[in-house]
Design an enzyme around this catalytic site. Structure first.
Site, PDB file in Angstrom:
ATOM      1  N   HIS A  19      37.186 -16.032  16.220  1.00 50.35           N
ATOM      2  CA  HIS A  19      36.538 -14.619  15.705  1.00 50.35           C
ATOM      3  C   HIS A  19      37.894 -13.977  14.898  1.00 50.35           C
ATOM      4  CE1 HIS A  19      34.317 -14.791  20.040  1.00 50.35           C
ATOM      5  NE2 HIS A  19      33.002 -15.442  18.225  1.00 50.35           N
ATOM      6  N   LYS A  43      21.589 -11.544  26.795  1.00 48.92           N
ATOM      7  CA  LYS A  43      22.583 -12.170  27.474  1.00 48.92           C
ATOM      8  C   LYS A  43      22.637 -11.037  28.505  1.00 48.92           C
ATOM      9  CE  LYS A  43      23.403 -14.514  24.550  1.00 48.92           C
ATOM     10  NZ  LYS A  43      24.554 -15.090  23.284  1.00 48.92           N
ATOM     11  N   ARG A  92      30.846 -22.439  12.059  1.00 50.80           N
ATOM     12  CA  ARG A  92      30.894 -23.560  12.330  1.00 50.80           C
ATOM     13  C   ARG A  92      30.763 -25.087  12.047  1.00 50.80           C
ATOM     14  NH1 ARG A  92      31.249 -21.201  18.385  1.00 50.80           N
ATOM     15  NH2 ARG A  92      29.197 -20.904  17.545  1.00 50.80           N
ATOM     16  N   SER A 130      32.784 -18.636  22.121  1.00 52.02           N
ATOM     17  CA  SER A 130      33.500 -17.708  24.446  1.00 52.02           C
ATOM     18  C   SER A 130      32.729 -18.119  25.212  1.00 52.02           C
ATOM     19  CB  SER A 130      32.407 -16.599  23.627  1.00 52.02           C
ATOM     20  OG  SER A 130      33.320 -15.693  22.739  1.00 52.02           O
TER      21      SER A 130
HETATM   22  O1  PNS Z   1      28.093 -13.215  19.279  1.00 53.31           O
HETATM   23  P1  PNS Z   1      26.246 -13.113  19.049  1.00 53.31           P
HETATM   24  O2  PNS Z   1      25.144 -13.071  20.371  1.00 53.31           O
HETATM   25  O3  PNS Z   1      25.207 -14.772  18.442  1.00 53.31           O
HETATM   26  O4  PNS Z   1      25.643 -12.300  18.134  1.00 53.31           O
HETATM   27  C1  PNS Z   1      24.570 -12.032  17.793  1.00 53.31           C
HETATM   28  C2  PNS Z   1      24.134 -10.622  17.294  1.00 53.31           C
HETATM   29  C3  PNS Z   1      24.362  -9.260  18.159  1.00 53.31           C
HETATM   30  C4  PNS Z   1      25.329 -10.584  15.588  1.00 53.31           C
HETATM   31  C5  PNS Z   1      22.502 -10.204  17.223  1.00 53.31           C
HETATM   32  O5  PNS Z   1      22.455 -10.372  18.434  1.00 53.31           O
HETATM   33  C6  PNS Z   1      22.499  -8.777  17.208  1.00 53.31           C
HETATM   34  O6  PNS Z   1      22.582  -8.602  15.730  1.00 53.31           O
HETATM   35  N1  PNS Z   1      21.458  -8.039  17.384  1.00 53.31           N
HETATM   36  C7  PNS Z   1      21.500  -6.557  17.351  1.00 53.31           C
HETATM   37  C8  PNS Z   1      20.199  -7.007  17.281  1.00 53.31           C
HETATM   38  C9  PNS Z   1      18.856  -7.701  16.532  1.00 53.31           C
HETATM   39  O7  PNS Z   1      19.379  -6.055  15.031  1.00 53.31           O
HETATM   40  N2  PNS Z   1      18.394  -7.900  15.561  1.00 53.31           N
HETATM   41  C10 PNS Z   1      18.224  -8.375  15.133  1.00 53.31           C
HETATM   42  C11 PNS Z   1      18.217  -9.299  14.365  1.00 53.31           C
HETATM   43  S1  PNS Z   1      18.922 -11.225  15.423  1.00 53.31           S
END
Ligand code: PNS
Length: 162
Positions: A19, A43, A92, A130
């Site tokens: 990150h 989660k 990645r 993570s």
């Molecule tokens: O590190 P992660 O868990 O892959 O991050 C995922 C994240 C936070 C980028 C994604 O879950 C997100 O944008 N969540 C907010 C809700 C949202 O906007 N959902 C619609 C787009 S997926």
């Protein structure tokens, strides 16, 4: 001059050197980078969002144009509130692509003015996540290679109790 702000969103449960690599690359490209920690994802996280924000603030201390904030709700709403126009994500491997591509297209559907940009992670970290860090910490492994030095003890202690 209009300042270009990018949002780097994620769960960061916990932040890894992978990150931090993306934060560093983004900070070189954009005037301002806001690392956006998701408060309530699908989660159940191992660290509270307050802990995840604090860890990121410690890890990103050396970058004057990087801020750390948390968000709830839709990512694109947060992007608009921050007057940003770009979402940065790290890629990645090919395995990340399908999920990230789907999210990028969905976000474009609901907010066409916002672009998603993918940055390639350093090859040193392309195996890192993570969940791997959580696993190693729970089993007492060495975290030096995987998380920022100033967080090694904190993460190990916190996860060895879980
Ligand atoms: O590190 P992660 O868990 O892959 O991050 C995922 C994240 C936070 C980028 C994604 O879950 C997100 O944008 N969540 C907010 C809700 C949202 O906007 N959902 C619609 C787009 S997926």
């Amino acid at each position: 001059m209009v300042k270009k702000t990018a949002i780097y969103p994620g769960s960061f449960d916990p932040v890894t050197k992978g990150h931090l690599d993306i934060i560093e690359r983004s900070a070189r490209i954009f005037d301002r980078v806001v690392v956006a920690v998701l408060e309530n994802g699908a989660k159940i996280p191992s660290f509270t969002f307050g802990e995840r924000v604090e860890m990121l603030k410690t890890a990103a201390r050396g970058f004057p144009n990087v801020e750390v904030k948390s968000f709830d709700g839709l990512l694109v709403d947060f992007v608009r509130r921050e007057n940003a126009s770009v979402i940065v994500k790290g890629l990645r491997a090919v395995s990340d692509f399908e999920y990230e591509f789907q999210m990028a297209l969905l976000n474009r559907k609901i907010a066409p003015e916002i672009e998603t940009m993918f940055l390639t992670t350093s090859d040193k970290y392309c195996f890192l996540s993570s969940s791997i860090v959580r696993d190693i910490a729970r089993h007492g492994g060495n975290l030096d290679e995987f998380v920022p030095a100033e967080l090694v003890d904190y993460i190990r202690e916190k996860l060895s109790k879980s």
